[in-house]
Motif scaffolding. Structure first.
Motif, PDB file in Angstrom:
ATOM      1  N   THR A   1      38.109  15.210 -33.919  1.00 52.66           N
ATOM      2  CA  THR A   1      37.481  15.920 -33.103  1.00 52.66           C
ATOM      3  C   THR A   1      36.255  15.357 -32.611  1.00 52.66           C
ATOM      4  OG1 THR A   1      38.173  17.742 -34.591  1.00 52.66           O
ATOM      5  CG2 THR A   1      36.719  18.367 -32.775  1.00 52.66           C
ATOM      6  N   ALA A   2      35.464  14.486 -33.411  1.00 47.69           N
ATOM      7  CA  ALA A   2      34.138  13.934 -32.897  1.00 47.69           C
ATOM      8  C   ALA A   2      34.441  12.921 -31.825  1.00 47.69           C
ATOM      9  CB  ALA A   2      33.428  13.131 -34.127  1.00 47.69           C
ATOM     10  N   ILE A   3      35.621  12.064 -31.965  1.00 50.81           N
ATOM     11  CA  ILE A   3      36.191  11.326 -31.052  1.00 50.81           C
ATOM     12  C   ILE A   3      36.336  11.946 -29.531  1.00 50.81           C
ATOM     13  CG2 ILE A   3      37.645   9.247 -30.246  1.00 50.81           C
ATOM     14  CD1 ILE A   3      37.468   8.699 -33.160  1.00 50.81           C
ATOM     15  N   HIS A   4      37.051  13.033 -29.778  1.00 52.42           N
ATOM     16  CA  HIS A   4      37.482  13.797 -28.520  1.00 52.42           C
ATOM     17  C   HIS A   4      36.390  14.364 -27.845  1.00 52.42           C
ATOM     18  CE1 HIS A   4      39.680  16.575 -26.181  1.00 52.42           C
ATOM     19  NE2 HIS A   4      38.856  17.627 -26.739  1.00 52.42           N
ATOM     20  N   GLN A   5      35.398  14.870 -28.701  1.00 51.46           N
ATOM     21  CA  GLN A   5      34.323  15.240 -27.985  1.00 51.46           C
ATOM     22  C   GLN A   5      33.241  14.310 -27.333  1.00 51.46           C
ATOM     23  OE1 GLN A   5      33.669  18.492 -27.378  1.00 51.46           O
ATOM     24  NE2 GLN A   5      35.123  19.427 -28.709  1.00 51.46           N
ATOM     25  N   PHE A   6      33.299  13.328 -27.988  1.00 50.63           N
ATOM     26  CA  PHE A   6      32.384  11.974 -27.479  1.00 50.63           C
ATOM     27  C   PHE A   6      33.121  11.516 -26.164  1.00 50.63           C
ATOM     28  CE2 PHE A   6      32.356   7.156 -27.167  1.00 50.63           C
ATOM     29  CZ  PHE A   6      31.198   7.026 -26.869  1.00 50.63           C
ATOM     30  N   LYS A   7      34.662  11.582 -25.981  1.00 49.61           N
ATOM     31  CA  LYS A   7      35.092  11.234 -24.883  1.00 49.61           C
ATOM     32  C   LYS A   7      34.803  12.161 -23.658  1.00 49.61           C
ATOM     33  CE  LYS A   7      39.486   9.673 -22.454  1.00 49.61           C
ATOM     34  NZ  LYS A   7      40.630   9.283 -22.701  1.00 49.61           N
ATOM     35  N   LYS A   8      34.676  13.532 -23.794  1.00 46.58           N
ATOM     36  CA  LYS A   8      34.297  14.380 -23.166  1.00 46.58           C
ATOM     37  C   LYS A   8      32.838  14.155 -22.449  1.00 46.58           C
ATOM     38  CE  LYS A   8      35.383  18.815 -23.889  1.00 46.58           C
ATOM     39  NZ  LYS A   8      35.669  19.961 -24.407  1.00 46.58           N
ATOM     40  N   MET A   9      32.079  13.925 -23.416  1.00 51.22           N
ATOM     41  CA  MET A   9      30.718  13.529 -22.953  1.00 51.22           C
ATOM     42  C   MET A   9      30.581  12.314 -22.255  1.00 51.22           C
ATOM     43  SD  MET A   9      28.507  13.568 -26.682  1.00 51.22           S
ATOM     44  CE  MET A   9      29.220  14.616 -27.824  1.00 51.22           C
ATOM     45  N   PHE A  10      31.259  11.266 -22.557  1.00 49.91           N
ATOM     46  CA  PHE A  10      31.376   9.988 -21.821  1.00 49.91           C
ATOM     47  C   PHE A  10      31.406  10.098 -20.569  1.00 49.91           C
ATOM     48  CE2 PHE A  10      32.421   5.421 -21.544  1.00 49.91           C
ATOM     49  CZ  PHE A  10      31.263   4.839 -22.103  1.00 49.91           C
ATOM     50  N   PHE A  11      32.648  11.043 -20.233  1.00 46.40           N
ATOM     51  CA  PHE A  11      33.010  10.979 -19.015  1.00 46.40           C
ATOM     52  C   PHE A  11      32.554  12.419 -18.174  1.00 46.40           C
ATOM     53  CE2 PHE A  11      36.215   8.035 -20.541  1.00 46.40           C
ATOM     54  CZ  PHE A  11      35.928   7.018 -19.897  1.00 46.40           C
ATOM     55  N   GLU A  12      31.511  13.039 -18.532  1.00 45.68           N
ATOM     56  CA  GLU A  12      31.043  14.004 -17.889  1.00 45.68           C
ATOM     57  C   GLU A  12      30.266  13.531 -16.315  1.00 45.68           C
ATOM     58  OE1 GLU A  12      29.088  16.718 -21.418  1.00 45.68           O
ATOM     59  OE2 GLU A  12      27.978  15.373 -20.723  1.00 45.68           O
ATOM     60  N   ILE A  13      29.766  12.642 -16.273  1.00 46.00           N
ATOM     61  CA  ILE A  13      29.395  11.941 -14.926  1.00 46.00           C
ATOM     62  C   ILE A  13      30.673  11.630 -14.168  1.00 46.00           C
ATOM     63  CG2 ILE A  13      27.035  11.442 -16.160  1.00 46.00           C
ATOM     64  CD1 ILE A  13      28.180   8.357 -16.039  1.00 46.00           C
ATOM     65  N   ASP A  14      30.357  11.250 -12.856  1.00 48.17           N
ATOM     66  CA  ASP A  14      31.129  10.860 -11.806  1.00 48.17           C
ATOM     67  C   ASP A  14      31.743   9.699 -12.251  1.00 48.17           C
ATOM     68  OD1 ASP A  14      30.728  12.925  -9.984  1.00 48.17           O
ATOM     69  OD2 ASP A  14      29.323  11.854  -9.005  1.00 48.17           O
ATOM     70  N   HIS A  15      33.106   9.512 -12.273  1.00 43.70           N
ATOM     71  CA  HIS A  15      33.787   8.224 -12.783  1.00 43.70           C
ATOM     72  C   HIS A  15      35.325   8.069 -11.972  1.00 43.70           C
ATOM     73  CE1 HIS A  15      35.396  11.279 -15.276  1.00 43.70           C
ATOM     74  NE2 HIS A  15      36.504  10.767 -15.526  1.00 43.70           N
ATOM     75  N   GLN A  16      35.665   6.757 -11.853  1.00 47.18           N
ATOM     76  CA  GLN A  16      37.021   6.779 -11.591  1.00 47.18           C
ATOM     77  C   GLN A  16      38.169   6.890 -12.801  1.00 47.18           C
ATOM     78  OE1 GLN A  16      38.276   3.392  -9.462  1.00 47.18           O
ATOM     79  NE2 GLN A  16      36.504   2.951  -8.295  1.00 47.18           N
ATOM     80  N   LYS A  17      39.116   7.983 -12.457  1.00 44.59           N
ATOM     81  CA  LYS A  17      40.240   8.025 -13.348  1.00 44.59           C
ATOM     82  C   LYS A  17      40.661   6.970 -14.364  1.00 44.59           C
ATOM     83  CE  LYS A  17      43.860  11.382 -14.289  1.00 44.59           C
ATOM     84  NZ  LYS A  17      44.835  12.180 -13.446  1.00 44.59           N
ATOM     85  N   ARG A  18      40.600   5.790 -13.641  1.00 46.19           N
ATOM     86  CA  ARG A  18      41.455   4.654 -14.440  1.00 46.19           C
ATOM     87  C   ARG A  18      40.560   4.314 -15.713  1.00 46.19           C
ATOM     88  NH1 ARG A  18      41.976  -0.411 -12.862  1.00 46.19           N
ATOM     89  NH2 ARG A  18      41.027  -0.976 -14.852  1.00 46.19           N
ATOM     90  N   THR A  19      39.422   4.493 -15.827  1.00 44.08           N
ATOM     91  CA  THR A  19      38.542   4.164 -16.798  1.00 44.08           C
ATOM     92  C   THR A  19      38.633   4.995 -17.957  1.00 44.08           C
ATOM     93  OG1 THR A  19      36.942   3.381 -15.343  1.00 44.08           O
ATOM     94  CG2 THR A  19      35.818   3.663 -17.584  1.00 44.08           C
ATOM     95  N   GLN A  20      39.043   5.911 -17.905  1.00 44.25           N
ATOM     96  CA  GLN A  20      39.526   7.127 -18.998  1.00 44.25           C
ATOM     97  C   GLN A  20      40.150   6.408 -19.946  1.00 44.25           C
ATOM     98  OE1 GLN A  20      40.540  11.179 -18.045  1.00 44.25           O
ATOM     99  NE2 GLN A  20      38.961  11.328 -16.420  1.00 44.25           N
ATOM    100  N   LYS A  21      41.124   5.597 -19.697  1.00 45.11           N
ATOM    101  CA  LYS A  21      42.156   5.160 -20.785  1.00 45.11           C
ATOM    102  C   LYS A  21      41.535   4.249 -21.791  1.00 45.11           C
ATOM    103  CE  LYS A  21      43.885   1.201 -17.907  1.00 45.11           C
ATOM    104  NZ  LYS A  21      43.244   1.373 -16.523  1.00 45.11           N
ATOM    105  N   HIS A  22      40.047   3.787 -21.542  1.00 43.96           N
ATOM    106  CA  HIS A  22      39.510   2.796 -22.447  1.00 43.96           C
ATOM    107  C   HIS A  22      38.875   3.320 -23.270  1.00 43.96           C
ATOM    108  CE1 HIS A  22      40.825  -0.677 -20.028  1.00 43.96           C
ATOM    109  NE2 HIS A  22      40.408  -0.047 -18.882  1.00 43.96           N
ATOM    110  N   VAL A  23      38.760   4.877 -23.416  1.00 44.92           N
ATOM    111  CA  VAL A  23      38.147   5.661 -24.454  1.00 44.92           C
ATOM    112  C   VAL A  23      39.549   6.293 -24.910  1.00 44.92           C
ATOM    113  CG1 VAL A  23      36.554   7.308 -25.361  1.00 44.92           C
ATOM    114  CG2 VAL A  23      36.029   5.576 -23.744  1.00 44.92           C
ATOM    115  N   SER A  24      39.771   6.321 -26.314  1.00 44.83           N
ATOM    116  CA  SER A  24      41.119   6.780 -26.697  1.00 44.83           C
ATOM    117  C   SER A  24      40.829   8.364 -27.196  1.00 44.83           C
ATOM    118  CB  SER A  24      41.606   6.127 -28.375  1.00 44.83           C
ATOM    119  OG  SER A  24      41.761   4.736 -27.696  1.00 44.83           O
ATOM    120  N   ASP A  25      41.702   9.139 -27.302  1.00 42.56           N
ATOM    121  CA  ASP A  25      41.580  10.572 -27.550  1.00 42.56           C
ATOM    122  C   ASP A  25      42.489  10.835 -28.814  1.00 42.56           C
ATOM    123  OD1 ASP A  25      41.239  13.271 -27.876  1.00 42.56           O
ATOM    124  OD2 ASP A  25      41.593  13.738 -25.889  1.00 42.56           O
ATOM    125  N   PRO A  26      42.026  11.045 -29.882  1.00 44.72           N
ATOM    126  CA  PRO A  26      42.882  11.380 -31.152  1.00 44.72           C
ATOM    127  C   PRO A  26      43.587  12.674 -30.959  1.00 44.72           C
ATOM    128  CG  PRO A  26      40.709  10.569 -31.871  1.00 44.72           C
ATOM    129  CD  PRO A  26      40.510  10.620 -30.389  1.00 44.72           C
TER     130      PRO A  26
END
Length: 254
Positions: A133-158
């Motif tokens: 859950t901690a990694i999942h929540q971290f990913k949400k925080m990491f991509f709270e700001i504007d970003h391109q969708k392509r970059t999301q794949k570089h942070v895993s979601d357990p």
């Protein structure tokens, strides 16, 4: 092999591989360039992020990332201007390109300015005994700001059943204090007993040969299965066996 024999065998391999000589051929050498806590964790996080594929290329491109940040990763993350990111344009490591690298710098700045840094952002804040859950929540925080969708794949979601190998490796580096000078142990708010083995092709194959893992896929379900076995061998420091599994797989072709 009995449980006691297996434990003895793996402990011998941990002792053999968990020493400073391991650093010479491993991406962990990159955060070892630094002494400041924030420099170590940012260098470690970026290095772990591109840690897939050829190890020589991983290390080469990690050094390149540090150079592009003037070898002061924390200062660069905190104080960079948009124009400072222009020099990233030729950077690429497999599918991680300059767009992703630029985004990671911006997202890391967001984490340090709004969440007190990586140590706090990845802290387990529920009653669970692993980082799912901690990694999942971290990913949400990491991509709270504007970003391109392509970059999301570089942070895993357990929570999507990813084994999150690279983040689990980064967590081992930061949390585990091995007293041997390899892992850093600088995140005192975290518990070594909650760490999971960075599960990849090498460690997975060795774990299956040793009957520590039955599941065929290298996903979070497999990691949970492996966790339960390794925690029986050492409940306080289960992830130390990553050195044994990885060493047996990569260096001994077990």
């Amino acid at each position: 092999m009995t449980n006691n024999e297996l434990k003895e065998f793996l402990n011998e391999k941990v002792t053999y591989y968990n020493n400073p000589k391991f650093i010479e051929t491993d991406p962990i050498q990159i955060p070892h360039l630094f002494s400041k806590k924030e420099d170590i964790e940012i260098a470690g996080f970026l290095t772990a992020t591109i840690s897939w594929g050829n190890r020589t290329m991983i290390i080469k491109n990690s050094y390149k990332m540090m150079e592009l940040m003037d070898n002061t990763p924390y200062d660069f993350v905190l104080n960079h201007q948009e124009r400072d990111l222009d020099s990233f344009r030729n950077f690429v490591h497999r599918t991680f390109n300059y767009i992703d690298f630029q985004q990671f710098i911006k997202s890391l700045q967001h984490i340090y300015k709004n969440y007190e840094g990586l140590e706090n952002a990845l802290l387990i804040k529920d009653n669970t005994s692993n980082y799912q859950t901690a990694i999942h929540q971290f990913k949400k925080m990491f991509f709270e700001i504007d970003h391109q969708k392509r970059t999301q794949k570089h942070v895993s979601d357990p929570l999507k059943n990813s084994a999150a190998k690279r983040i689990n490796m980064f967590l081992r580096w930061m949390v585990r204090n091995d007293n041997a000078g390899v892992d850093f142990g600088i995140w005192n708010s975290h518990k070594t007993s909650n760490l999971s083995c960075p599960l990849d092709v090498h460690s997975g194959n060795v774990a299956r040969k040793l009957k520590l893992l039955l599941r065929k896929q290298n996903d979070w379900k497999a990691l949970t299965e492996l966790d339960s076995k390794l925690r029986k061998l050492d409940k306080n420091d289960p992830v130390k066996y990553d050195f044994a599994l990885f060493g047996l797989g990569v260096f001994e072709k077990f």
